[in-house]
Design an enzyme around this catalytic site. Structure first.
Site, PDB file in Angstrom:
ATOM      1  N   LYS A  53       6.724   3.036   7.561  1.00  0.00           N
ATOM      2  CA  LYS A  53       8.051   3.630   7.761  1.00  0.00           C
ATOM      3  C   LYS A  53       8.324   4.877   6.909  1.00  0.00           C
ATOM      4  O   LYS A  53       9.118   5.736   7.292  1.00  0.00           O
ATOM      5  CB  LYS A  53       9.132   2.593   7.470  1.00  0.00           C
ATOM      6  CG  LYS A  53       9.178   1.426   8.447  1.00  0.00           C
ATOM      7  CD  LYS A  53       9.801   1.824   9.759  1.00  0.00           C
ATOM      8  CE  LYS A  53      10.074   0.620  10.650  1.00  0.00           C
ATOM      9  NZ  LYS A  53      10.717   1.003  11.918  1.00  0.00           N
ATOM     10  N   SER A 303       1.060  -2.724  10.567  1.00  0.00           N
ATOM     11  CA  SER A 303       2.248  -1.894  10.356  1.00  0.00           C
ATOM     12  C   SER A 303       2.851  -2.069   8.967  1.00  0.00           C
ATOM     13  O   SER A 303       3.491  -1.155   8.443  1.00  0.00           O
ATOM     14  CB  SER A 303       3.301  -2.187  11.424  1.00  0.00           C
ATOM     15  OG  SER A 303       3.593  -3.574  11.472  1.00  0.00           O
TER      16      SER A 303
END
Length: 324
Positions: A53, A303
């Site tokens: 992110k 992720s």
């Protein structure tokens, strides 16, 4: 609505590479045997704030004009995006406000504050998150840094795919988790631009399969339930990410929570790396056997790796106290 191309992703990489880690590629002989393929794992769990992110958050904030930067940024999140925006804003001297649900894990709240953000609590519903955020934006004119429905965030996320191709040649297929669709949107744009023959497979929990249903029907679908252990993948696609996925993704498969847990356990036991449930979904897709990968060169994107270990260690601590 804008249009992200490989040009924007390469430009994002020039901004992001000075602050984001070039995350490593891990391999496992046992995994190769289990999958009957050469598997290359892209470890964004080793990224700053423990997830990919930071790439999108930093890029989006870097592209704000001076007036917007003076006023500050806002985001609503209970997880990785909250920490990423807080850190990215702090690194660029921009004030950040993060709206978080009252029941957010204390470890995530403390981390977000530790990165320099002001945390505003709201009721634990999506509607109240959005209402609180909108009210603060109207009052203070903050700029919203959306976790995925933003082309600059998607361009930043696309640097994962760009970096992956620079590290591993000749990938036949890449498996990527899907939540709101920012990571797979950016990654698929980068990969299809540079290696058109590489197949992109999205993986999401069977209990929250809005992306697969949208992909199969051609119409944007919503989730009616969010009860999956992969908390980072509970989010619905946006029109923006759905359009990028339709253009660039080859297929979307779903996996059960049990399969996600088994993939997570595999990472922890066999590869000695901490991976959160959302990050393990892509490996679960590989091991599910739904895609023919025999003899192929396979990329897998983790992720993130932010797992709330408080209860686990509290249990161990109680045992130690009891034993002593």
């Amino acid at each position: 609505m804008g249009k992200v191309t490989i040009k924007e992703i390469k430009q994002a990489w020039q901004r992001v590479k000075t602050v984001a880690h070039e995350t490593p590629i891990f391999t496992s002989r046992f995994l190769n045997e289990k999958a009957s393929a050469e598997v290359f794992v892209k470890c964004e769990n080793f990224q700053r704030v423990g997830a990919f992110k930071i790439r999108g958050a930093y890029n989006a904030i870097a592209l704000l004009d001076q007036e917007m930067r003076k006023k500050g940024v806002i985001a609503h999140s209970s997880g990785n995006h909250a920490q990423a925006v807080a850190l990215a804003a702090s690194m660029q001297g921009v004030r950040s406000v993060i709206v978080m649900p009252r029941d957010a894990p204390r470890v995530k709240v403390n981390a977000t504050k530790g990165y320099g953000a002001t945390v505003i609590f709201c009721e634990p519903t999506i509607a109240d998150r959005e209402r609180t955020t909108c009210e603060l934006m109207e009052q203070y004119d903050y700029s919203l840094i959306h976790p995925y429905d933003d082309d600059n965030v998607i361009s930043g996320a696309g640097t994962v795919g760009l970096e992956f191709l620079s590290q591993v040649d000749g990938l036949d297929v890449i498996f990527c988790p899907i939540g709101g669709g920012g990571l797979i949107s950016g990654t698929s744009i980068a990969v299809k631009s540079l290696s058109p023959s590489t197949r992109i497979i999205g993986v999401e929990p069977r209990l929250v399969d809005d992306a697969r249903r949208s992909f199969k029907t051609g119409k944007l679908q919503k989730n009616e339930r969010i009860d999956t252990i992969a908390d980072g993948l509970r989010t619905n696609l946006s029109e923006r990410t759905f359009n990028y996925i339709r253009e660039n993704v080859d297929d979307i498969i779903t996996v059960s929570d049990y399969e996600i847990l088994q993939a997570m356990l595999f990472y922890w036991e066999r590869m000695k790396i901490v991976v959160e449930p959302s990050g393990a979904a892509s490996l679960a897709g590989v091991l599910s056997g739904q895609v023919d990968i025999q003899g192929k060169r396979v990329g897998v994107i983790i992720s993130g790796g932010n797992v709330d270990l408080e209860h686990f260690f509290s249990h161990l601590q109680q045992k130690i106290t009891h034993d002593s």
